[in-house]
Design an enzyme around this catalytic site. Structure first.
Site, PDB file in Angstrom:
ATOM      1  N   TYR A  75       0.843  -1.209   0.000  1.00 18.96           N
ATOM      2  CA  TYR A  75       0.000   0.000   0.000  1.00 18.96           C
ATOM      3  C   TYR A  75       0.874   1.252   0.000  1.00 18.96           C
ATOM      4  O   TYR A  75       0.578   2.222  -0.682  1.00 18.96           O
ATOM      5  CB  TYR A  75      -0.940   0.007   1.213  1.00 18.96           C
ATOM      6  N   PHE A 127      -7.324  21.618 -24.533  1.00 18.85           N
ATOM      7  CA  PHE A 127      -7.671  20.204 -24.617  1.00 18.85           C
ATOM      8  C   PHE A 127      -8.894  19.998 -23.736  1.00 18.85           C
ATOM      9  O   PHE A 127      -9.051  20.658 -22.709  1.00 18.85           O
ATOM     10  CB  PHE A 127      -6.528  19.261 -24.237  1.00 18.85           C
ATOM     11  N   THR A 128      -9.759  19.072 -24.137  1.00 16.27           N
ATOM     12  CA  THR A 128     -11.073  18.915 -23.501  1.00 16.27           C
ATOM     13  C   THR A 128     -11.007  18.796 -21.971  1.00 16.27           C
ATOM     14  O   THR A 128     -11.582  19.608 -21.250  1.00 16.27           O
ATOM     15  CB  THR A 128     -11.778  17.682 -24.090  1.00 16.27           C
ATOM     16  N   ASP A 218       1.959  20.261 -20.616  1.00 16.39           N
ATOM     17  CA  ASP A 218       1.198  19.022 -20.778  1.00 16.39           C
ATOM     18  C   ASP A 218       2.120  18.128 -21.599  1.00 16.39           C
ATOM     19  O   ASP A 218       2.213  18.255 -22.820  1.00 16.39           O
ATOM     20  CB  ASP A 218      -0.141  19.251 -21.478  1.00 16.39           C
ATOM     21  N   LYS A 261      -0.285   7.741 -23.526  1.00 14.51           N
ATOM     22  CA  LYS A 261       0.074   8.063 -24.909  1.00 14.51           C
ATOM     23  C   LYS A 261       1.569   7.744 -25.116  1.00 14.51           C
ATOM     24  O   LYS A 261       1.939   6.589 -25.166  1.00 14.51           O
ATOM     25  CB  LYS A 261      -0.230   9.537 -25.198  1.00 14.51           C
ATOM     26  N   ARG A 385     -13.299  15.536 -33.745  1.00 11.16           N
ATOM     27  CA  ARG A 385     -12.589  16.582 -32.997  1.00 11.16           C
ATOM     28  C   ARG A 385     -13.021  17.904 -33.615  1.00 11.16           C
ATOM     29  O   ARG A 385     -12.318  18.521 -34.403  1.00 11.16           O
ATOM     30  CB  ARG A 385     -11.066  16.412 -33.115  1.00 11.16           C
ATOM     31  N   PHE A 452     -18.775  14.902 -25.889  1.00 12.29           N
ATOM     32  CA  PHE A 452     -18.405  14.019 -27.004  1.00 12.29           C
ATOM     33  C   PHE A 452     -18.307  12.555 -26.598  1.00 12.29           C
ATOM     34  O   PHE A 452     -18.504  11.669 -27.423  1.00 12.29           O
ATOM     35  CB  PHE A 452     -17.076  14.474 -27.636  1.00 12.29           C
TER      36      PHE A 452
HETATM   37  O1  PLI Z   1      -7.128  10.558 -20.936  1.00 10.28           O
HETATM   38  P1  PLI Z   1      -6.292  11.007 -19.753  1.00 10.28           P
HETATM   39  O2  PLI Z   1      -7.101  11.405 -18.597  1.00 10.28           O
HETATM   40  O3  PLI Z   1      -5.205  10.035 -19.399  1.00 10.28           O
HETATM   41  O4  PLI Z   1      -5.474  12.313 -20.262  1.00 10.28           O
HETATM   42  C1  PLI Z   1      -6.104  13.497 -20.599  1.00 10.28           C
HETATM   43  C2  PLI Z   1      -5.323  14.198 -21.657  1.00 10.28           C
HETATM   44  C3  PLI Z   1      -4.583  15.286 -21.327  1.00 10.28           C
HETATM   45  N1  PLI Z   1      -3.858  15.963 -22.259  1.00 10.28           N
HETATM   46  C4  PLI Z   1      -3.853  15.595 -23.561  1.00 10.28           C
HETATM   47  C5  PLI Z   1      -3.063  16.382 -24.524  1.00 10.28           C
HETATM   48  C6  PLI Z   1      -4.589  14.495 -23.966  1.00 10.28           C
HETATM   49  O5  PLI Z   1      -4.556  14.142 -25.244  1.00 10.28           O
HETATM   50  C7  PLI Z   1      -5.366  13.760 -22.999  1.00 10.28           C
HETATM   51  C8  PLI Z   1      -6.197  12.689 -23.376  1.00 10.28           C
HETATM   52  N2  PLI Z   1      -6.418  12.402 -24.628  1.00 10.28           N
HETATM   53  C9  PLI Z   1      -7.214  11.476 -25.146  1.00 10.28           C
HETATM   54  C10 PLI Z   1      -8.053  10.580 -24.324  1.00 10.28           C
HETATM   55  C11 PLI Z   1      -7.265  11.357 -26.579  1.00 10.28           C
HETATM   56  O6  PLI Z   1      -7.947  10.462 -27.094  1.00 10.28           O
HETATM   57  O7  PLI Z   1      -6.583  12.158 -27.241  1.00 10.28           O
END
Ligand code: PLI
Length: 461
Positions: A75, A127-128, A218, A261, A385, A452
């Site tokens: 933990y 970003f969203t 970011d 990513k 998008r 979305f």
């Molecule tokens: O999906 P998360 O919560 O691990 O991360 C959010 C996020 C933050 N910044 C950027 C630049 C992103 O592209 C992002 C998430 N992007 C997604 C889910 C996408 O499909 O692009």
């Protein structure tokens, strides 16, 4: 032949495969209607080639899979946390690491700590999830990206750059004390995966130092951004992706990252910074919303896989093949006359839905309709998008109608082959030939936040 002109090939071989399911057009028509014409609501088993996102969809290496067995699921004080901390320091430079379950967990923590009611948060495009957390914390997002970023056809190579005039204008209008930080995204997602240059970051740093504004990166796709700098910015041609990443992060105060990513894992993220006081507050927030600060909502094994993924993501050979594959698809589509965002970005090829479907107006959601039609045509799943992703203005409640109305063909890392890219290109080209048959959409259900993901639609009569 110079090194540059030789073909790239994947710097790995395939050890395990996952079988794909082919479906008929009738199956897909039924599936998309049931999903309310929203590709997020399709079942993945009904998808042939899944280009919805590059988020959490990468193939892990054998070393990462082996690392899962090294999970220390204590933990508190897991050995995997300390391994990850070491790697983050080595690659991203920041001293303080707070792991989170994914990127938005880190965005939540950072926004709540740094933004006060009435603050302004400039960013190189929204970003969203990032903007939502800024707004929920009482801030107002201000777009300070260069104008070229909003022009799908502009060939400018640094569409992720911050416009220094827009920064100056904001400071003059609201005062630097109302701007806690600028949110600087690598390979700007909503602009088409477009990089910023190191020269721009240097200029931004001088500006921010003068006004005492922090730069929060970011860093979700900063390895990809570093590769573009290596390829296209003078003075960086002989530097490694790792060295460039290092230099980039060293000019900033901290970062949020979705490790799903660049970092090649299926789940995970973190907030990192250099200020020990800010880090202490973030650890305290982490324990409330994510989990204890040495796991942040992750299993120990996930942190170990992330530590290895970070190292693999900064390998030049990896980036060359990764971005090479994305550009291979782009070239094929461009040759066929498909309207695209150019130059090609890092993680995806973006179809310009306004030009693809000129018979639809933006309130008929052309990008949403195009993504649904592509799925029916071919089983390829892409993502809107455009107007749906941009959401409504919190004050006027009107659709934001962004300049860019795009469909994203997002390429997961190390997952698909060149033959898959050929099939995707053929599918888009076939659809382009019958584009006039594609109808616009209207809402059936519209959720309040990040609509979305969960909205449903029906074709307009
Ligand atoms: O999906 P998360 O919560 O691990 O991360 C959010 C996020 C933050 N910044 C950027 C630049 C992103 O592209 C992002 C998430 N992007 C997604 C889910 C996408 O499909 O692009």
């Amino acid at each position: 032949m110079t090194e540059q002109k030789r073909s790239w090939a994947e710097p790995y071989k395939i050890k395990m495969v996952e079988l794909l399911k082919m479906t008929s057009k009738e199956d897909r028509q039924k599936a998309i209607a049931e999903a309310g014409y929203n590709t997020f609501l399709l079942k993945s088993e009904d998808v042939y080639i899944d280009l919805l996102t590059d988020s959490g969809t990468s193939a892990m290496s054998d070393r990462q899979w082996a690392a899962l067995m090294m999970g220390d699921e204590a933990y508190a004080g897991s050995a995997n946390f300390y391994n990850l901390e070491k790697v983050v320091r080595e690659y991203y430079t920041y001293k303080e690491l707070i792991p989170t379950h994914q990127g938005r967990g880190a965005e939540h923590i950072m926004s709540r700590l740094l933004i006060k009611e009435g603050d302004y948060v400039p960013g190189n495009m929204y970003f969203t999830t990032t903007r939502l957390h800024q707004e929920l914390a009482g801030g107002k997002f201000v777009d300070v990206i260069v104008d070229e970023a909003h022009d799908a056809g502009s060939e400018y190579p640094w569409k992720g750059n911050v416009c220094m005039k827009k920064m100056q204008k904001l400071v003059d209008e609201v005062g630097a004390d109302k701007i806690p930080y600028i949110s600087l995204e690598g390979c700007v997602n909503m602009a088409g995966g477009q990089p910023f240059s190191m020269a721009n970051l240097r200029e931004l740093k001088a500006f921010c130092d003068k006004y005492k504004i922090m730069i929060m990166l970011d860093a979700t796709r900063c390895c990809e951004n570093s590769y573009f700098i290596q390829q296209n910015e003078k003075g960086y041609e002989n530097k490694s992706v790792k060295e460039i990443l290092h230099e980039m992060c060293a000019m900033t105060d901290g970062c949020t990252i979705s490790a799903k990513k660049d970092s090649l894992v299926n789940i995970g993220g973190f907030f990192a910074c250099n200020d020990p006081d800010l880090a202490a507050k973030a650890r305290n927030m982490c324990v409330m919303y994510e989990g204890l600060h040495t796991y942040g909502g992750l299993a120990g094994r996930d942190m170990e896989a992330m530590a290895i993924g970070i190292q693999e993501s900064a390998m030049d050979s990896h980036q060359k093949a990764r971005i090479g594959q994305v550009h291979y698809l782009g070239e094929k589509l461009l040759k066929a006359g498909i309207p695209l965002v150019t130059p090609f970005g890092g993680h995806a090829i973006f179809l310009d839905a306004k030009k693809f479907l000129p018979h639809l107006n933006q309130e008929e959601f052309p990008a949403q309709a195009l993504a649904a039609a592509l799925y029916v045509e071919s089983g390829v799943r892409a993502m809107e998008r455009g107007n749906i992703s941009a959401g409504r203005d919190p004050e006027t409640k009107k659709n934001r109608n962004p300049k860019l109305e795009l469909v994203r063909l997002t390429i997961p890392r190390r997952v698909y082959t060149q033959a898959h890219m050929d099939v995707v290109a053929e599918s888009v080209i076939a659809l382009y030939e019958k584009r006039s048959q594609i109808k616009g959409l209207e809402f059936v259900y519209e959720p309040e936040h990040l609509r979305f993901f969960q909205a449903t639609f029906k074709p307009k009569a």
